[in-house]
Design a protein around this motif. Structure first.
Motif, PDB file in Angstrom:
ATOM      1  N   LYS A  39      43.387  33.375  32.800  1.00  0.00           N
ATOM      2  CA  LYS A  39      42.361  32.521  32.217  1.00  0.00           C
ATOM      3  C   LYS A  39      41.134  32.487  33.122  1.00  0.00           C
ATOM      4  O   LYS A  39      41.245  32.348  34.334  1.00  0.00           O
ATOM      5  N   LEU A  40      39.960  32.625  32.496  1.00  0.00           N
ATOM      6  CA  LEU A  40      38.699  32.548  33.219  1.00  0.00           C
ATOM      7  C   LEU A  40      37.646  31.976  32.289  1.00  0.00           C
ATOM      8  O   LEU A  40      37.421  32.516  31.201  1.00  0.00           O
ATOM      9  N   ASP A  41      37.007  30.899  32.697  1.00  0.00           N
ATOM     10  CA  ASP A  41      35.949  30.261  31.925  1.00  0.00           C
ATOM     11  C   ASP A  41      34.635  30.461  32.668  1.00  0.00           C
ATOM     12  O   ASP A  41      34.399  29.832  33.698  1.00  0.00           O
ATOM     13  N   PRO A  56      28.822  35.242  35.674  1.00  0.00           N
ATOM     14  CA  PRO A  56      29.125  36.614  36.116  1.00  0.00           C
ATOM     15  C   PRO A  56      28.642  36.925  37.534  1.00  0.00           C
ATOM     16  O   PRO A  56      29.310  37.648  38.269  1.00  0.00           O
ATOM     17  N   PHE A  57      27.509  36.338  37.929  1.00  0.00           N
ATOM     18  CA  PHE A  57      27.022  36.540  39.305  1.00  0.00           C
ATOM     19  C   PHE A  57      28.020  35.969  40.290  1.00  0.00           C
ATOM     20  O   PHE A  57      28.369  36.616  41.290  1.00  0.00           O
ATOM     21  N   GLU A  58      28.489  34.753  40.040  1.00  0.00           N
ATOM     22  CA  GLU A  58      29.447  34.110  40.952  1.00  0.00           C
ATOM     23  C   GLU A  58      30.755  34.901  40.988  1.00  0.00           C
ATOM     24  O   GLU A  58      31.328  35.101  42.055  1.00  0.00           O
ATOM     25  N   LEU A  59      31.222  35.368  39.849  1.00  0.00           N
ATOM     26  CA  LEU A  59      32.435  36.173  39.803  1.00  0.00           C
ATOM     27  C   LEU A  59      32.261  37.446  40.626  1.00  0.00           C
ATOM     28  O   LEU A  59      33.141  37.815  41.414  1.00  0.00           O
ATOM     29  N   THR A  60      31.147  38.113  40.479  1.00  0.00           N
ATOM     30  CA  THR A  60      30.883  39.345  41.228  1.00  0.00           C
ATOM     31  C   THR A  60      30.722  39.070  42.718  1.00  0.00           C
ATOM     32  O   THR A  60      31.224  39.811  43.555  1.00  0.00           O
ATOM     33  N   ARG A  61      30.044  37.970  43.046  1.00  0.00           N
ATOM     34  CA  ARG A  61      29.793  37.606  44.437  1.00  0.00           C
ATOM     35  C   ARG A  61      31.088  37.324  45.194  1.00  0.00           C
ATOM     36  O   ARG A  61      31.238  37.710  46.352  1.00  0.00           O
ATOM     37  N   LEU A  62      32.019  36.648  44.523  1.00  0.00           N
ATOM     38  CA  LEU A  62      33.274  36.285  45.200  1.00  0.00           C
ATOM     39  C   LEU A  62      34.196  37.488  45.292  1.00  0.00           C
ATOM     40  O   LEU A  62      35.013  37.618  46.129  1.00  0.00           O
ATOM     41  N   GLN A  86      38.838  29.481  41.002  1.00  0.00           N
ATOM     42  CA  GLN A  86      40.293  29.460  40.860  1.00  0.00           C
ATOM     43  C   GLN A  86      40.816  30.830  40.426  1.00  0.00           C
ATOM     44  O   GLN A  86      41.810  31.319  40.952  1.00  0.00           O
ATOM     45  N   PHE A  87      40.126  31.465  39.478  1.00  0.00           N
ATOM     46  CA  PHE A  87      40.511  32.801  39.024  1.00  0.00           C
ATOM     47  C   PHE A  87      40.502  33.785  40.186  1.00  0.00           C
ATOM     48  O   PHE A  87      41.442  34.555  40.373  1.00  0.00           O
ATOM     49  N   VAL A  88      39.438  33.759  40.982  1.00  0.00           N
ATOM     50  CA  VAL A  88      39.324  34.689  42.105  1.00  0.00           C
ATOM     51  C   VAL A  88      40.443  34.446  43.121  1.00  0.00           C
ATOM     52  O   VAL A  88      41.058  35.394  43.617  1.00  0.00           O
ATOM     53  N   ALA A  89      40.721  33.187  43.427  1.00  0.00           N
ATOM     54  CA  ALA A  89      41.791  32.871  44.390  1.00  0.00           C
ATOM     55  C   ALA A  89      43.142  33.382  43.881  1.00  0.00           C
ATOM     56  O   ALA A  89      43.909  33.983  44.650  1.00  0.00           O
TER      57      ALA A  89
END
Length: 81
Positions: free
Chosen positions: A19-21, A75-81, A30-33
């Motif tokens: 799950k990713l919102d 998407p920026f935060e997802l890519t950054r992490l 949370q998804f990245v962790a």
């Protein structure tokens, strides 16, 4: 889940669902962790999600305008992490 089962049988290999919102920065973190804990590293990321045609002004849970938050900040935060 059925799609994952069919893909696994046709293509071989492994697939999973998480799950990713993108409207929630805490969901992204949370998804990245969880991803890092399960898989360690990611070699390719394709950001291919978003919204359009939301006629009313709506904010994400973090107070960001929804188009900007979901299509760009998330998407920026997802890519950054």
């Amino acid at each position: 889940k059925e799609y994952l089962r069919e893909s696994k049988s046709k293509l071989g290999g492994d697939a999973s669902f998480s799950k990713l919102d993108l409207a929630s920065l805490s969901s992204i973190r949370q998804f990245v962790a969880e991803f890092e804990k399960s898989f360690g590293e990611l070699h390719i990321l394709i950001n291919n999600a978003g919204v359009h045609n939301v006629m009313d002004y709506v904010e994400t849970i973090d107070g960001i305008e929804s188009h900007w938050g979901i299509n760009h900040v998330g998407p920026f935060e997802l890519t950054r992490l």
